[in-house]
Structure formats: structure tokens, C-alpha cells
Design a protein around this motif. Sequence first.
Motif, PDB file in Angstrom:
ATOM      1  N   ARG A 106       0.846  -1.199   0.000  1.00  0.00           N
ATOM      2  CA  ARG A 106       0.000   0.000   0.000  1.00  0.00           C
ATOM      3  C   ARG A 106       0.885   1.254   0.000  1.00  0.00           C
ATOM      4  N   ASP A 107       1.923   1.253   0.837  1.00  0.00           N
ATOM      5  CA  ASP A 107       2.824   2.410   0.926  1.00  0.00           C
ATOM      6  C   ASP A 107       3.595   2.650  -0.370  1.00  0.00           C
ATOM      7  N   MET A 108       3.892   1.571  -1.099  1.00  0.00           N
ATOM      8  CA  MET A 108       4.654   1.690  -2.348  1.00  0.00           C
ATOM      9  C   MET A 108       3.754   1.941  -3.559  1.00  0.00           C
ATOM     10  N   GLY A 109       2.440   1.903  -3.354  1.00  0.00           N
ATOM     11  CA  GLY A 109       1.527   2.163  -4.450  1.00  0.00           C
ATOM     12  C   GLY A 109       1.184   0.944  -5.282  1.00  0.00           C
ATOM     13  N   TYR A 110       1.466  -0.251  -4.772  1.00  0.00           N
ATOM     14  CA  TYR A 110       1.159  -1.471  -5.520  1.00  0.00           C
ATOM     15  C   TYR A 110      -0.301  -1.875  -5.369  1.00  0.00           C
ATOM     16  N   ILE A 111      -0.905  -1.498  -4.264  1.00  0.00           N
ATOM     17  CA  ILE A 111      -2.335  -1.736  -4.046  1.00  0.00           C
ATOM     18  C   ILE A 111      -2.954  -0.477  -3.451  1.00  0.00           C
ATOM     19  N   GLY A 112      -4.260  -0.355  -3.603  1.00  0.00           N
ATOM     20  CA  GLY A 112      -4.970   0.785  -3.044  1.00  0.00           C
ATOM     21  C   GLY A 112      -5.490   0.482  -1.645  1.00  0.00           C
ATOM     22  N   ILE A 113      -6.121   1.468  -1.067  1.00  0.00           N
ATOM     23  CA  ILE A 113      -6.602   1.358   0.310  1.00  0.00           C
ATOM     24  C   ILE A 113      -7.682   0.289   0.456  1.00  0.00           C
ATOM     25  N   ILE A 114      -8.569   0.167  -0.526  1.00  0.00           N
ATOM     26  CA  ILE A 114      -9.646  -0.832  -0.435  1.00  0.00           C
ATOM     27  C   ILE A 114      -9.065  -2.238  -0.416  1.00  0.00           C
ATOM     28  N   GLU A 115      -8.132  -2.507  -1.320  1.00  0.00           N
ATOM     29  CA  GLU A 115      -7.511  -3.831  -1.362  1.00  0.00           C
ATOM     30  C   GLU A 115      -6.714  -4.083  -0.085  1.00  0.00           C
ATOM     31  N   PHE A 116      -6.026  -3.062   0.397  1.00  0.00           N
ATOM     32  CA  PHE A 116      -5.272  -3.193   1.643  1.00  0.00           C
ATOM     33  C   PHE A 116      -6.194  -3.625   2.790  1.00  0.00           C
ATOM     34  N   ILE A 117      -7.293  -2.916   2.959  1.00  0.00           N
ATOM     35  CA  ILE A 117      -8.243  -3.225   4.033  1.00  0.00           C
ATOM     36  C   ILE A 117      -8.801  -4.636   3.868  1.00  0.00           C
ATOM     37  N   ASP A 118      -9.154  -5.010   2.646  1.00  0.00           N
ATOM     38  CA  ASP A 118      -9.712  -6.339   2.386  1.00  0.00           C
ATOM     39  C   ASP A 118      -8.719  -7.437   2.764  1.00  0.00           C
ATOM     40  N   ARG A 119      -7.473  -7.271   2.362  1.00  0.00           N
ATOM     41  CA  ARG A 119      -6.462  -8.288   2.634  1.00  0.00           C
ATOM     42  C   ARG A 119      -6.184  -8.417   4.131  1.00  0.00           C
ATOM     43  N   VAL A 120      -6.013  -7.288   4.801  1.00  0.00           N
ATOM     44  CA  VAL A 120      -5.733  -7.329   6.238  1.00  0.00           C
ATOM     45  C   VAL A 120      -6.918  -7.941   6.984  1.00  0.00           C
ATOM     46  N   ASP A 121      -8.118  -7.576   6.577  1.00  0.00           N
ATOM     47  CA  ASP A 121      -9.319  -8.119   7.213  1.00  0.00           C
ATOM     48  C   ASP A 121      -9.389  -9.640   7.042  1.00  0.00           C
ATOM     49  N   LYS A 122      -9.057 -10.137   5.857  1.00  0.00           N
ATOM     50  CA  LYS A 122      -9.087 -11.583   5.619  1.00  0.00           C
ATOM     51  C   LYS A 122      -8.042 -12.307   6.456  1.00  0.00           C
ATOM     52  N   VAL A 123      -6.860 -11.730   6.587  1.00  0.00           N
ATOM     53  CA  VAL A 123      -5.818 -12.364   7.399  1.00  0.00           C
ATOM     54  C   VAL A 123      -6.243 -12.396   8.861  1.00  0.00           C
ATOM     55  N   PHE A 124      -6.751 -11.266   9.373  1.00  0.00           N
ATOM     56  CA  PHE A 124      -7.200 -11.253  10.767  1.00  0.00           C
ATOM     57  C   PHE A 124      -8.377 -12.199  10.978  1.00  0.00           C
ATOM     58  N   GLY A 125      -9.247 -12.317   9.998  1.00  0.00           N
ATOM     59  CA  GLY A 125     -10.353 -13.267  10.092  1.00  0.00           C
ATOM     60  C   GLY A 125      -9.862 -14.689  10.224  1.00  0.00           C
ATOM     61  N   THR A 126      -8.813 -15.024   9.475  1.00  0.00           N
ATOM     62  CA  THR A 126      -8.228 -16.358   9.579  1.00  0.00           C
ATOM     63  C   THR A 126      -7.512 -16.528  10.913  1.00  0.00           C
ATOM     64  N   MET A 127      -6.811 -15.513  11.354  1.00  0.00           N
ATOM     65  CA  MET A 127      -6.106 -15.601  12.637  1.00  0.00           C
ATOM     66  C   MET A 127      -7.091 -15.889  13.774  1.00  0.00           C
ATOM     67  N   ASP A 128      -8.270 -15.320  13.689  1.00  0.00           N
ATOM     68  CA  ASP A 128      -9.295 -15.565  14.712  1.00  0.00           C
ATOM     69  C   ASP A 128      -9.685 -17.037  14.788  1.00  0.00           C
ATOM     70  N   LYS A 129      -9.526 -17.765  13.681  1.00  0.00           N
ATOM     71  CA  LYS A 129      -9.904 -19.178  13.633  1.00  0.00           C
ATOM     72  C   LYS A 129      -8.801 -20.115  14.132  1.00  0.00           C
ATOM     73  N   LEU A 130      -7.582 -19.605  14.260  1.00  0.00           N
ATOM     74  CA  LEU A 130      -6.451 -20.462  14.615  1.00  0.00           C
ATOM     75  C   LEU A 130      -6.482 -20.851  16.091  1.00  0.00           C
ATOM     76  N   GLN A 131      -6.252 -22.131  16.332  1.00  0.00           N
ATOM     77  CA  GLN A 131      -6.170 -22.642  17.701  1.00  0.00           C
ATOM     78  C   GLN A 131      -4.953 -22.019  18.381  1.00  0.00           C
ATOM     79  N   ARG A 132      -5.096 -21.708  19.673  1.00  0.00           N
ATOM     80  CA  ARG A 132      -4.007 -21.088  20.426  1.00  0.00           C
ATOM     81  C   ARG A 132      -3.799 -21.816  21.745  1.00  0.00           C
ATOM     82  N   TRP A 133      -2.661 -21.550  22.338  1.00  0.00           N
ATOM     83  CA  TRP A 133      -2.341 -22.066  23.663  1.00  0.00           C
ATOM     84  C   TRP A 133      -2.203 -20.866  24.595  1.00  0.00           C
ATOM     85  N   ASN A 134      -3.105 -20.758  25.569  1.00  0.00           N
ATOM     86  CA  ASN A 134      -3.107 -19.631  26.512  1.00  0.00           C
ATOM     87  C   ASN A 134      -3.026 -18.285  25.785  1.00  0.00           C
TER      88      ASN A 134
END
Length: 175
Positions: A57-85
Amino acid sequence: ELQLIARKTWKYFDELFEERYNWLSPDNYQVSPSNVTANRTSPTNIGLQLLSTLTARDMGYIGIIEFIDRVDKVFGTMDKLQRWNGHFYNWYNTRTLEVLNPQYVSTVDSGNLLAYLIVLKNGLKDITDAPIISKTNFNGLLDTAKLAELEFEEYNCPQTIEQWKQLTWRIKDII
């Protein structure tokens, strides 16, 4: 030259950002002896993926909408990952999201992820003050065009190379 290296690096993260991998970049991609994607990732890899997205996003390879979409998808997946404590395990299968054996928590990987999340948080603050479209977007487009031009040269496509050079000149005129 460094901008082209950055663009090539982003290409890795961009091309492997797929639903079949639950939006998580794999640990590695093996070209030889055959094209094989490692179906595993770690907290360090996830953090690097988030930072590569911020950098894209900072280098101009993607725009703000794509940036938000990608980060949101990664965090959505992280929420599904099993954790220990509350801590992420060190290795996950990118297709099933199962923790890989042996199951353990790595202080190094956990620390890396935390550091990357702090950088991401500060980068998000910077984005809120940045214009939606700036010269950076056009510079990113130029990097992408130059990378495409190099690939066309590799495959010996002179007509396409000339068209890309004309596009590059037009972009430079706009800037």
C-alpha cells in the motif's frame, strides 16, 4: 533496482494470497525440482504477510480498499487459529488451519508477530493521514510496468515490450 526487488517480493505475497490457503501466505514456494507450495505458515510468516501488505500500500502497488480487504481476511483467519493460553502455535496447515506437530509455541515467532503488529498499527495511523491517491500510486504502477517489461523481455515479446514502454512514458508524463 531496490524498487523492483520490492515489487518482485510483493508479487510472491500477492500471487499466493488465495482462499485455498485461507488467505495465509505459505512458508515457502519451491520452484525446483517442481513447483511445490509448502502448506504451512507460522506467526512470523503471518506478520511478514501483514507488513508486506502495508508496504504494498505504501509503495503504491495496491490501493486502500484492497489493503483493508487483505488485512481483514488475514485477521479473520487468525481468529480461527487454535491457540495455547492466547499464544499462536508455531506452525499451522494453511489449508486446514490445523496445528502441525510437534505442537509448540515459539517465543521468537510470537515476538516477531507482536513487533509486526506494532508496526502495522503505526502504519495504519499513517494511512489515515495520507491522501487516497498520490504520486506513490503512479510510482507503484511504474514499478509494476517495469517488472512486466522485464518479463516480456525474458519471453522475447518485442511488440508487447514497446507497448509497455509507451505506457510507462505516459505514466511518467502524468507524474
